[in-house]
Write a protein that holds these residues in place. Structure first.
Motif, PDB file in Angstrom:
ATOM      1  N   VAL A   1      -0.162  19.322  -4.844  1.00  0.00           N
ATOM      2  CA  VAL A   1      -0.743  18.654  -3.668  1.00  0.00           C
ATOM      3  C   VAL A   1      -0.737  17.147  -3.864  1.00  0.00           C
ATOM      4  CG1 VAL A   1      -2.872  18.290  -2.383  1.00  0.00           C
ATOM      5  CG2 VAL A   1      -2.136  20.605  -2.927  1.00  0.00           C
ATOM      6  N   HIS A   2      -1.070  16.697  -5.069  1.00  0.00           N
ATOM      7  CA  HIS A   2      -1.044  15.268  -5.364  1.00  0.00           C
ATOM      8  C   HIS A   2       0.366  14.706  -5.166  1.00  0.00           C
ATOM      9  CE1 HIS A   2      -1.713  11.448  -7.393  1.00  0.00           C
ATOM     10  NE2 HIS A   2      -0.615  11.705  -8.116  1.00  0.00           N
ATOM     11  N   PHE A   3       1.371  15.411  -5.660  1.00  0.00           N
ATOM     12  CA  PHE A   3       2.757  14.940  -5.521  1.00  0.00           C
ATOM     13  C   PHE A   3       3.154  14.854  -4.054  1.00  0.00           C
ATOM     14  CE2 PHE A   3       7.253  15.867  -4.920  1.00  0.00           C
ATOM     15  CZ  PHE A   3       7.838  14.872  -5.688  1.00  0.00           C
ATOM     16  N   GLU A   4       2.867  15.942  -3.326  1.00  0.00           N
ATOM     17  CA  GLU A   4       3.303  15.985  -1.925  1.00  0.00           C
ATOM     18  C   GLU A   4       2.608  14.914  -1.094  1.00  0.00           C
ATOM     19  OE1 GLU A   4       3.991  19.252   1.652  1.00  0.00           O
ATOM     20  OE2 GLU A   4       2.588  19.690   0.008  1.00  0.00           O
ATOM     21  N   SER A   5       1.292  14.783  -1.260  1.00  0.00           N
ATOM     22  CA  SER A   5       0.535  13.828  -0.449  1.00  0.00           C
ATOM     23  C   SER A   5       0.902  12.389  -0.792  1.00  0.00           C
ATOM     24  CB  SER A   5      -0.974  14.052  -0.645  1.00  0.00           C
ATOM     25  OG  SER A   5      -1.333  13.840  -2.005  1.00  0.00           O
ATOM     26  N   GLU A   6       1.084  12.095  -2.084  1.00  0.00           N
ATOM     27  CA  GLU A   6       1.411  10.722  -2.487  1.00  0.00           C
ATOM     28  C   GLU A   6       2.812  10.313  -2.019  1.00  0.00           C
ATOM     29  OE1 GLU A   6      -0.371   8.268  -4.055  1.00  0.00           O
ATOM     30  OE2 GLU A   6      -2.042   9.589  -3.571  1.00  0.00           O
ATOM     31  N   VAL A   7       3.768  11.243  -2.208  1.00  0.00           N
ATOM     32  CA  VAL A   7       5.140  10.925  -1.779  1.00  0.00           C
ATOM     33  C   VAL A   7       5.201  10.812  -0.265  1.00  0.00           C
ATOM     34  CG1 VAL A   7       7.522  11.742  -1.692  1.00  0.00           C
ATOM     35  CG2 VAL A   7       6.197  11.958  -3.807  1.00  0.00           C
ATOM     36  N   HIS A   8       4.550  11.761   0.418  1.00  0.00           N
ATOM     37  CA  HIS A   8       4.565  11.729   1.889  1.00  0.00           C
ATOM     38  C   HIS A   8       3.912  10.448   2.399  1.00  0.00           C
ATOM     39  CE1 HIS A   8       3.463  12.850   6.029  1.00  0.00           C
ATOM     40  NE2 HIS A   8       4.530  13.647   5.973  1.00  0.00           N
ATOM     41  N   LEU A   9       2.798  10.083   1.780  1.00  0.00           N
ATOM     42  CA  LEU A   9       2.121   8.852   2.167  1.00  0.00           C
ATOM     43  C   LEU A   9       2.981   7.634   1.857  1.00  0.00           C
ATOM     44  CD1 LEU A   9      -0.522   7.609   3.235  1.00  0.00           C
ATOM     45  CD2 LEU A   9      -1.309   7.476   0.860  1.00  0.00           C
ATOM     46  N   GLY A  10       3.760   7.707   0.799  1.00  0.00           N
ATOM     47  CA  GLY A  10       4.571   6.570   0.374  1.00  0.00           C
ATOM     48  C   GLY A  10       5.748   6.281   1.282  1.00  0.00           C
ATOM     49  N   PHE A  11       6.270   7.315   1.987  1.00  0.00           N
ATOM     50  CA  PHE A  11       7.459   7.044   2.820  1.00  0.00           C
ATOM     51  C   PHE A  11       7.254   7.362   4.293  1.00  0.00           C
ATOM     52  CE2 PHE A  11       8.169  11.599   2.570  1.00  0.00           C
ATOM     53  CZ  PHE A  11       8.866  11.901   3.742  1.00  0.00           C
ATOM     54  N   HIS A  12       6.302   8.269   4.598  1.00  0.00           N
ATOM     55  CA  HIS A  12       6.196   8.718   5.980  1.00  0.00           C
ATOM     56  C   HIS A  12       5.760   7.598   6.915  1.00  0.00           C
ATOM     57  CE1 HIS A  12       5.845  11.568   9.225  1.00  0.00           C
ATOM     58  NE2 HIS A  12       4.605  11.143   9.472  1.00  0.00           N
ATOM     59  N   ASN A  13       4.801   6.816   6.509  1.00  0.00           N
ATOM     60  CA  ASN A  13       4.286   5.735   7.349  1.00  0.00           C
ATOM     61  C   ASN A  13       4.940   4.387   7.047  1.00  0.00           C
ATOM     62  OD1 ASN A  13       2.464   7.504   8.608  1.00  0.00           O
ATOM     63  ND2 ASN A  13       0.987   7.266   6.933  1.00  0.00           N
ATOM     64  N   CYS A  14       5.990   4.431   6.272  1.00  0.00           N
ATOM     65  CA  CYS A  14       6.659   3.189   5.873  1.00  0.00           C
ATOM     66  C   CYS A  14       7.643   2.771   6.964  1.00  0.00           C
ATOM     67  CB  CYS A  14       7.400   3.393   4.555  1.00  0.00           C
ATOM     68  SG  CYS A  14       8.130   1.869   3.911  1.00  0.00           S
ATOM     69  N   SER A  15       7.562   1.530   7.405  1.00  0.00           N
ATOM     70  CA  SER A  15       8.485   1.030   8.426  1.00  0.00           C
ATOM     71  C   SER A  15       8.965  -0.365   8.000  1.00  0.00           C
ATOM     72  CB  SER A  15       7.792   0.940   9.787  1.00  0.00           C
ATOM     73  OG  SER A  15       8.669   0.463  10.773  1.00  0.00           O
ATOM     74  N   PRO A  16      10.247  -0.553   7.796  1.00  0.00           N
ATOM     75  CA  PRO A  16      11.309   0.444   7.924  1.00  0.00           C
ATOM     76  C   PRO A  16      11.245   1.468   6.796  1.00  0.00           C
ATOM     77  CG  PRO A  16      12.197  -1.586   7.013  1.00  0.00           C
ATOM     78  CD  PRO A  16      10.772  -1.885   7.378  1.00  0.00           C
ATOM     79  N   PRO A  17      11.988   2.562   6.925  1.00  0.00           N
ATOM     80  CA  PRO A  17      11.936   3.623   5.906  1.00  0.00           C
ATOM     81  C   PRO A  17      12.427   3.129   4.548  1.00  0.00           C
ATOM     82  CG  PRO A  17      13.739   4.004   7.447  1.00  0.00           C
ATOM     83  CD  PRO A  17      12.918   2.890   8.021  1.00  0.00           C
ATOM     84  N   LEU A  18      12.041   3.877   3.531  1.00  0.00           N
ATOM     85  CA  LEU A  18      12.408   3.471   2.174  1.00  0.00           C
ATOM     86  C   LEU A  18      13.895   3.667   1.919  1.00  0.00           C
ATOM     87  CD1 LEU A  18       9.500   5.037   0.084  1.00  0.00           C
ATOM     88  CD2 LEU A  18       9.810   2.619   0.670  1.00  0.00           C
ATOM     89  N   PRO A  19      14.537   2.695   1.282  1.00  0.00           N
ATOM     90  CA  PRO A  19      15.921   2.910   0.836  1.00  0.00           C
ATOM     91  C   PRO A  19      15.955   4.002  -0.223  1.00  0.00           C
ATOM     92  CG  PRO A  19      15.334   0.568   0.813  1.00  0.00           C
ATOM     93  CD  PRO A  19      14.061   1.337   1.001  1.00  0.00           C
TER      94      PRO A  19
END
Length: 406
Positions: free
Chosen positions: A41-59
């Motif tokens: 859960v920690h992995f999924e939430s942290e990674v999702h938080l790290g790229f999902h709301n990122c604008s522009p998206p992560l390279p």
């Protein structure tokens, strides 16, 4: 009794000690599952938080770095949550976490790649829309321009658009979609340039066509200055002397001196000048034919007037009364006839002066030949008339003489 009670206590204590390993194993299993779940859960939430709301998206490199960092956090979390458990159990939990993390990492990475693709496509579409608007504005305000100028504009615009795309989105150059979107941008940019090229070709054609019409009117006006219904016809050589400089001015100074002169190096310019020359020549031939008809009419009038004068001098005017004014020839007077013939020849020679300066034209020479034939015929007719009158005049005296002789 006391011994029986003691034995019973022993059995109870043995049963409690027997149950301890089973409860511990259940607790350890539950703890391991909980720690695995917490780590995942920690992995999924942290990674999702790290790229999902990122604008522009992560390279891709940043996404990979995020996955590695949070994966390490997740696997490092397991031993901390399983303190006191056997190492084998901890290693098993770590392997289980890594298996879940791999699946999630693939899923989340693909999701981020989708965001990148959407971002690249959106930026490319916006860049193309801005370029299309700029091209439309250029076509509305700047055309026509020369071909070299259009090439420079097109090249600078396309290169600038490509460079801006690379500066803005170069961080995604390792993405598979980046190259395809960049190529699509170049393709659509070239299509915009081609559309501008077609519009410019039409604008140049219109400009040159307008210049051609204007210069043709200048040429026609130059010819009209020496011709017209109120002016006498002119010699072909005079018409040519008007035509040559007027044509040179129309195809030279007129075309090159105006706005069209800026396009003198265009291929269409030479074709337009050639078209103008053909149109001017056609007009020259038309005017020449009209002038020739007027020359012919003038010469015909002169021929008719001279012929009528010859008829009158020879006394062949049927409307003339016999025994006219004093000094007029008697029809039977041969000497008077010869004098009249001389006067008729003088009248004939007056044709040249009457049609001056058109006497050397083909039309007047033709009428002069016809006049000569007509005058010869009239003189011959006059002589035949005199001979007939003489014969009639002598016929009666001869009859009288014959009667006397008989």
């Amino acid at each position: 009794l006391s011994s029986s009670s003691a034995a019973s206590d022993v059995y109870k204590r043995q049963g409690q000690l027997y149950d301890v390993p089973t409860r511990w194993s259940s607790f350890a299993s539950h703890l391991r599952l909980s720690s695995v779940r917490a780590a995942v859960v920690h992995f999924e939430s942290e990674v999702h938080l790290g790229f999902h709301n990122c604008s522009p998206p992560l390279p891709a490199p940043e996404m990979a770095a995020l996955v590695r960092r949070v994966r390490k956090e997740a696997t490092d979390l397991v031993p901390r949550l399983l303190v006191g458990l056997e190492k084998g159990s901890v290693r098993e939990a770590v392997r289980e976490v890594e298996g879940h993390v791999r699946e999630l990492a693939y899923k989340l990475t693909r999701s981020n790649e989708g965001n990148v693709r959407d971002h690249l496509r959106g930026e490319r579409e916006r860049a193309v829309a801005r370029d299309a608007a700029a091209v439309e504005n250029y076509m509305a305000s700047a055309l026509p321009v020369t071909t070299p100028a259009l090439k420079v504009w097109g090249k600078e615009r396309e290169e600038g658009l490509s460079a801006a795309f690379q500066r803005q989105l170069g961080v995604y150059k390792d993405e598979g979609k980046y190259l395809s979107e960049w190529r699509e941008l170049q393709s659509q940019s070239r299509a915009h340039t081609d559309r501008a090229r077609e519009a410019n070709a039409a604008a140049v054609s219109h400009l040159l066509s307008t210049a051609e019409s204007t210069c043709l009117q200048v040429y026609e006006a130059a010819l009209a200055s020496g011709l017209g219904p109120d002016l006498p016809p002119i010699l072909p050589s005079v018409l040519e002397s008007l035509h040559v400089p007027a044509l040179g001015n129309a195809t030279g100074a007129c075309m090159e001196g105006g706005v069209a002169g800026g396009f003198a190096k265009e291929g269409k310019f030479k074709a337009t000048v050639a078209s103008l020359a053909r149109a001017a020549l056609a007009h020259y031939q038309k005017v020449g034919a009209e002038n020739s008809a007027r020359v012919d009419g003038r010469c015909e009038q002169g021929r008719t007037a001279v012929r009528n004068g010859v008829v009158q001098v020879l006394g062949l005017d049927k409307n003339k009364k016999k025994g006219g004014k004093e000094g007029e020839r008697n029809g039977a007077d041969e000497e008077a006839l010869e004098e009249a013939v001389k006067k008729a020849e003088e009248v004939q020679r007056s044709f040249g002066e009457m049609v001056t300066p058109l006497g050397s034209t083909i039309e007047c020479l033709s009428h002069e030949r016809r006049l000569r034939e007509e005058v010869e015929g009239l003189i011959e007719g006059a002589r035949e008339g005199v001979a007939a009158e003489l014969k009639t005049a002598l016929h009666v005296p001869l009859q009288e003489i014959c009667k006397v002789v008989v």
